[in-house]
Design a protein around this motif. Structure first.
Motif, short mmCIF file in Angstrom:
data_model
loop_
_atom_site.label_atom_id
_atom_site.label_comp_id
_atom_site.label_asym_id
_atom_site.label_seq_id
_atom_site.Cartn_x
_atom_site.Cartn_y
_atom_site.Cartn_z
N GLU A 1 0.83 -1.20 0.00
CA GLU A 1 0.00 0.00 0.00
C GLU A 1 0.87 1.26 0.00
O GLU A 1 0.56 2.22 -0.70
CB GLU A 1 -0.94 -0.01 1.21
N PHE A 2 1.95 1.25 0.79
CA PHE A 2 2.84 2.41 0.81
C PHE A 2 3.43 2.68 -0.58
O PHE A 2 3.46 3.82 -1.04
CB PHE A 2 3.98 2.23 1.81
N ALA A 3 3.91 1.65 -1.22
CA ALA A 3 4.48 1.80 -2.56
C ALA A 3 3.43 2.26 -3.56
O ALA A 3 3.70 3.09 -4.43
CB ALA A 3 5.12 0.49 -3.02
N ALA A 4 2.24 1.73 -3.44
CA ALA A 4 1.15 2.12 -4.34
C ALA A 4 0.81 3.60 -4.21
O ALA A 4 0.34 4.22 -5.16
CB ALA A 4 -0.09 1.27 -4.07
N ARG A 5 1.11 4.16 -3.05
CA ARG A 5 0.85 5.58 -2.81
C ARG A 5 2.05 6.45 -3.16
O ARG A 5 2.07 7.64 -2.88
CB ARG A 5 0.44 5.81 -1.35
N GLY A 6 3.08 5.83 -3.74
CA GLY A 6 4.23 6.58 -4.22
C GLY A 6 5.37 6.73 -3.22
O GLY A 6 6.31 7.47 -3.48
N LEU A 7 5.29 6.06 -2.10
CA LEU A 7 6.36 6.14 -1.13
C LEU A 7 7.48 5.16 -1.46
O LEU A 7 7.26 4.13 -2.10
CB LEU A 7 5.83 5.84 0.28
N ARG A 8 8.67 5.48 -1.04
CA ARG A 8 9.82 4.59 -1.25
C ARG A 8 9.77 3.52 -0.16
O ARG A 8 9.73 3.82 1.03
CB ARG A 8 11.11 5.39 -1.13
N VAL A 9 9.82 2.28 -0.60
CA VAL A 9 9.68 1.15 0.34
C VAL A 9 10.85 0.20 0.17
O VAL A 9 11.25 -0.12 -0.95
CB VAL A 9 8.35 0.39 0.09
N PHE A 10 11.38 -0.25 1.30
CA PHE A 10 12.43 -1.27 1.34
C PHE A 10 11.84 -2.52 1.98
O PHE A 10 11.08 -2.42 2.94
CB PHE A 10 13.62 -0.82 2.19
N ALA A 11 12.19 -3.67 1.47
CA ALA A 11 11.76 -4.94 2.06
C ALA A 11 12.98 -5.85 2.20
O ALA A 11 13.90 -5.79 1.38
CB ALA A 11 10.70 -5.61 1.18
N THR A 12 12.97 -6.68 3.23
CA THR A 12 14.09 -7.59 3.46
C THR A 12 13.60 -9.00 3.72
O THR A 12 12.47 -9.22 4.16
CB THR A 12 14.93 -7.15 4.67
N ALA A 13 14.49 -9.93 3.45
CA ALA A 13 14.26 -11.34 3.77
C ALA A 13 15.61 -12.04 3.69
O ALA A 13 16.57 -11.50 3.12
CB ALA A 13 13.29 -11.99 2.79
N ARG A 14 15.70 -13.22 4.26
CA ARG A 14 16.95 -13.97 4.16
C ARG A 14 17.25 -14.32 2.71
O ARG A 14 18.39 -14.36 2.29
CB ARG A 14 16.90 -15.23 5.01
N SER A 15 16.22 -14.57 1.93
CA SER A 15 16.39 -14.95 0.53
C SER A 15 15.70 -13.92 -0.37
O SER A 15 14.49 -13.69 -0.23
CB SER A 15 15.78 -16.33 0.28
#
Length: 66
Positions: A1-15
């Motif tokens: 939702e944040f990205a859809a609203r034009g915000l810069r989003v970071f996501a993490t995971a082990r893989s």
């Protein structure tokens, strides 16, 4: 939702493979092992550089099972 609203989003995971759908949606993805201080420190430094040290929102949904 944040990205859809034009915000810069970071996501993490082990893989990174598990984040393919997020990457395709324009979200910046990074590998992170929350059980490794080295991994945490390296990502902190990278995000700090990318954001000039300014992060508006942090949502943490990580944990370790013991």
């Amino acid at each position: 939702e944040f990205a859809a609203r034009g915000l810069r989003v970071f996501a993490t995971a082990r893989s990174l493979k598990s984040l393919t759908n997020l990457s395709e949606a324009g979200i910046e993805v990074f590998a992170l092992d929350v059980t490794s201080l080295q991994s945490i420190t390296a990502l902190e430094e990278e995000i700090t550089k990318l954001t000039d040290g300014k992060l508006d929102i942090l949502y943490n949904n990580a944990g370790v099972c013991t």
